[in-house]
Design a protein around this motif. Structure first.
Motif, mmCIF file in Angstrom:
data_model
loop_
_atom_site.group_PDB
_atom_site.id
_atom_site.type_symbol
_atom_site.label_atom_id
_atom_site.label_comp_id
_atom_site.label_asym_id
_atom_site.label_seq_id
_atom_site.Cartn_x
_atom_site.Cartn_y
_atom_site.Cartn_z
ATOM 1 N N CYS A 183 -2.563 5.660 -7.642
ATOM 2 C CA CYS A 183 -3.923 6.049 -7.058
ATOM 3 C C CYS A 183 -4.516 7.230 -6.543
ATOM 4 O O CYS A 183 -5.177 6.793 -6.376
ATOM 5 C CB CYS A 183 -4.170 4.508 -6.195
ATOM 6 S SG CYS A 183 -3.366 2.845 -6.189
ATOM 7 N N ASN A 184 -3.275 8.228 -7.002
ATOM 8 C CA ASN A 184 -4.043 9.341 -6.149
ATOM 9 C C ASN A 184 -2.587 10.408 -7.122
ATOM 10 O O ASN A 184 -1.974 10.322 -6.921
ATOM 11 C CB ASN A 184 -3.925 9.740 -4.425
ATOM 12 C CG ASN A 184 -4.620 10.663 -4.699
ATOM 13 O OD1 ASN A 184 -5.125 11.300 -5.855
ATOM 14 N ND2 ASN A 184 -5.275 11.169 -3.572
ATOM 15 N N SER B 169 -6.909 7.863 -10.625
ATOM 16 C CA SER B 169 -5.790 7.080 -10.548
ATOM 17 C C SER B 169 -5.120 6.585 -12.132
ATOM 18 O O SER B 169 -5.804 7.517 -13.018
ATOM 19 C CB SER B 169 -6.471 5.420 -10.017
ATOM 20 O OG SER B 169 -6.701 5.492 -11.431
ATOM 21 N N ASN C 67 -12.069 2.001 -11.267
ATOM 22 C CA ASN C 67 -13.180 2.796 -10.518
ATOM 23 C C ASN C 67 -12.392 3.642 -9.261
ATOM 24 O O ASN C 67 -12.981 4.204 -8.596
ATOM 25 C CB ASN C 67 -13.966 1.881 -9.397
ATOM 26 C CG ASN C 67 -14.649 0.556 -9.824
ATOM 27 O OD1 ASN C 67 -14.884 0.937 -11.191
ATOM 28 N ND2 ASN C 67 -14.889 -0.053 -9.592
ATOM 29 N N LEU C 68 -11.121 3.823 -9.295
ATOM 30 C CA LEU C 68 -10.379 4.471 -8.454
ATOM 31 C C LEU C 68 -10.684 6.078 -8.907
ATOM 32 O O LEU C 68 -9.558 6.018 -9.824
ATOM 33 C CB LEU C 68 -8.939 4.074 -8.039
ATOM 34 C CG LEU C 68 -8.602 2.833 -6.932
ATOM 35 C CD1 LEU C 68 -6.963 2.184 -7.120
ATOM 36 C CD2 LEU C 68 -8.938 2.790 -5.930
ATOM 37 N N SER C 69 -10.896 6.674 -7.794
ATOM 38 C CA SER C 69 -10.788 7.942 -8.750
ATOM 39 C C SER C 69 -9.534 9.279 -8.909
ATOM 40 O O SER C 69 -8.137 9.054 -8.050
ATOM 41 C CB SER C 69 -11.397 9.034 -8.310
ATOM 42 O OG SER C 69 -11.032 8.953 -6.535
ATOM 43 N N TYR D 41 -5.275 -3.339 -8.793
ATOM 44 C CA TYR D 41 -5.947 -2.099 -8.425
ATOM 45 C C TYR D 41 -7.688 -1.933 -9.764
ATOM 46 O O TYR D 41 -6.771 -2.329 -11.029
ATOM 47 C CB TYR D 41 -5.460 -0.501 -7.879
ATOM 48 C CG TYR D 41 -4.333 -1.214 -7.303
ATOM 49 C CD1 TYR D 41 -4.365 -1.455 -5.719
ATOM 50 C CD2 TYR D 41 -2.629 -0.800 -7.880
ATOM 51 C CE1 TYR D 41 -3.599 -1.212 -4.930
ATOM 52 C CE2 TYR D 41 -1.680 -1.355 -6.828
ATOM 53 C CZ TYR D 41 -2.296 -1.225 -5.649
ATOM 54 O OH TYR D 41 -1.740 -1.780 -3.936
ATOM 55 N N ASN E 38 -1.918 6.463 -0.667
ATOM 56 C CA ASN E 38 -2.815 6.492 -0.626
ATOM 57 C C ASN E 38 -4.017 5.058 -2.070
ATOM 58 O O ASN E 38 -4.845 5.096 -2.099
ATOM 59 C CB ASN E 38 -3.345 7.668 -1.432
ATOM 60 C CG ASN E 38 -2.376 8.629 -0.105
ATOM 61 O OD1 ASN E 38 -3.183 8.813 0.995
ATOM 62 N ND2 ASN E 38 -2.179 10.102 -1.035
ATOM 63 N N CYS E 39 -2.875 4.133 -2.229
ATOM 64 C CA CYS E 39 -3.786 2.888 -2.842
ATOM 65 C C CYS E 39 -4.364 2.467 -1.676
ATOM 66 O O CYS E 39 -3.520 1.828 -0.274
ATOM 67 C CB CYS E 39 -2.749 1.882 -3.472
ATOM 68 S SG CYS E 39 -2.350 2.878 -5.025
ATOM 69 N N PRO E 40 -5.455 1.983 -1.903
ATOM 70 C CA PRO E 40 -5.761 0.228 -0.886
ATOM 71 C C PRO E 40 -5.161 -0.744 -0.981
ATOM 72 O O PRO E 40 -4.496 -0.903 -1.750
ATOM 73 C CB PRO E 40 -7.308 0.438 -1.483
ATOM 74 C CG PRO E 40 -6.983 0.151 -2.470
ATOM 75 C CD PRO E 40 -6.480 1.959 -3.367
ATOM 76 N N SER F 166 1.151 -0.855 -0.006
ATOM 77 C CA SER F 166 0.007 0.026 0.083
ATOM 78 C C SER F 166 0.847 1.303 0.039
ATOM 79 O O SER F 166 1.604 1.369 1.442
ATOM 80 C CB SER F 166 -1.015 -0.106 0.797
ATOM 81 O OG SER F 166 -1.539 0.977 1.217
#
Length: 279
Positions: free
Chosen positions: A185-186, A133, A129-131, A126, A77-79, A74
């Motif tokens: 991811c961000n 990204s 759906n990740l905004s 991933y 900011n990745c889940p 992780s």
């Protein structure tokens, strides 16, 4: 009268015996055993052993720079994910003093190919759906010049994806290239992305191996030959392409599991397999 009858019987027996002897003499002498039923040779069987990758003997690192087969669990900011970003490439861990502080182990990450434009395969945990990204694949030559760089669309669900080189990019024989796959991811943050990296080298086939491949009458046999000779990308590409077209084939699933297990990627054998177009 009795004497005449006796003489006649003796002559008759002698004549019959002589005829039997002559008949036997006419037959060819042989010591052969009674003929046995002829068995029809069994037709050649197709190879039943699944493909297993064999690392070339005493491999020299393609470049002095270490690679990374798995990304951090992780970052940026990745889940959190149970299975990290992973490149489907052979890996040899570096011997280091001390304990690893994360699950992104550094070592030799490399593979050989005979292809001008191979496909690179990655497990991506991933999704799109990740905004905010983004994902990017890049390939550089030994002078760190870009051979190819492009944004990659994330899959709709965690999957193994294939990224192919376009007609404008190609590998030269006997050259080593460095590939990178990075995910942010961000995009609004400036932190380090989750990434994997490694080397690929294009080689020419020797005459003997070319003859073996030419004699192989089915793709599966070619895959086994490539794997046995340590030509990773060719074995993986051929098998992956067939699996994408035949996702429910049980024998292909078994071969896929065997090939990934041979480079210690057992955890990826059941992951969905797709090929995405570049974005």
């Amino acid at each position: 009268m009795k004497w005449i009858l006796t003489t006649a019987l003796i002559l008759s027996s002698t004549t019959q015996y002589s005829a039997q002897v002559i008949d036997r003499a006419k037959q060819p002498t042989t010591n052969k055993q009674p003929a046995q039923p002829v068995k029809t040779p069994a037709s050649p069987q197709q190879p039943t052993s699944p493909p297993v990758f064999i690392l070339p003997k005493a491999p020299a690192p393609l470049s002095p720079v270490s690679g990374r087969r798995t990304g951090m669990g992780s970052r940026d900011n990745c889940p959190a994910v149970s299975t990290p970003l992973t490149a489907l490439v052979p890996f040899q861990e570096e011997q280091k003093v001390g304990k690893q502080t994360n699950n992104s182990i550094i070592g030799t990450v490399e593979g050989l190919t005979t292809l001008e434009r191979p496909t690179f395969w990655f497990y991506i945990p991933y999704t799109k759906n990740l905004s905010n990204s983004s994902a990017e694949f890049s390939l550089q030559d030994s002078a760190e010049n870009d051979v190819y760089r492009n944004a990659i669309a994330l899959p709709s669900k965690p999957s193994i994806i294939g990224i192919s080189l376009p007609s404008t990019a190609s590998l030269k024989v006997d050259n080593t290239y460095r590939w990178y796959f990075k995910i942010r991811c961000n995009q609004e943050t400036a932190s380090i992305p989750v990434y994997v990296e490694g080397d690929i080298k294009r080689i020419n086939l020797d005459v003997r191996l070319m003859q073996q491949l030419a004699a192989a009458n089915e793709p599966r046999r070619k895959i086994i030959i490539y794997a046995e000779k340590g030509i990773w990308f060719d074995a993986l590409n051929m098998l992956a392409q067939i699996r994408v077209s035949n996702p429910n084939d049980a024998s292909l699933k078994k071969d896929w599991q065997s090939l990934l297990q041979s480079i210690n990627l057992d955890n990826l054998t059941m992951m969905p397999l797709i090929k995405l177009p570049s974005r």
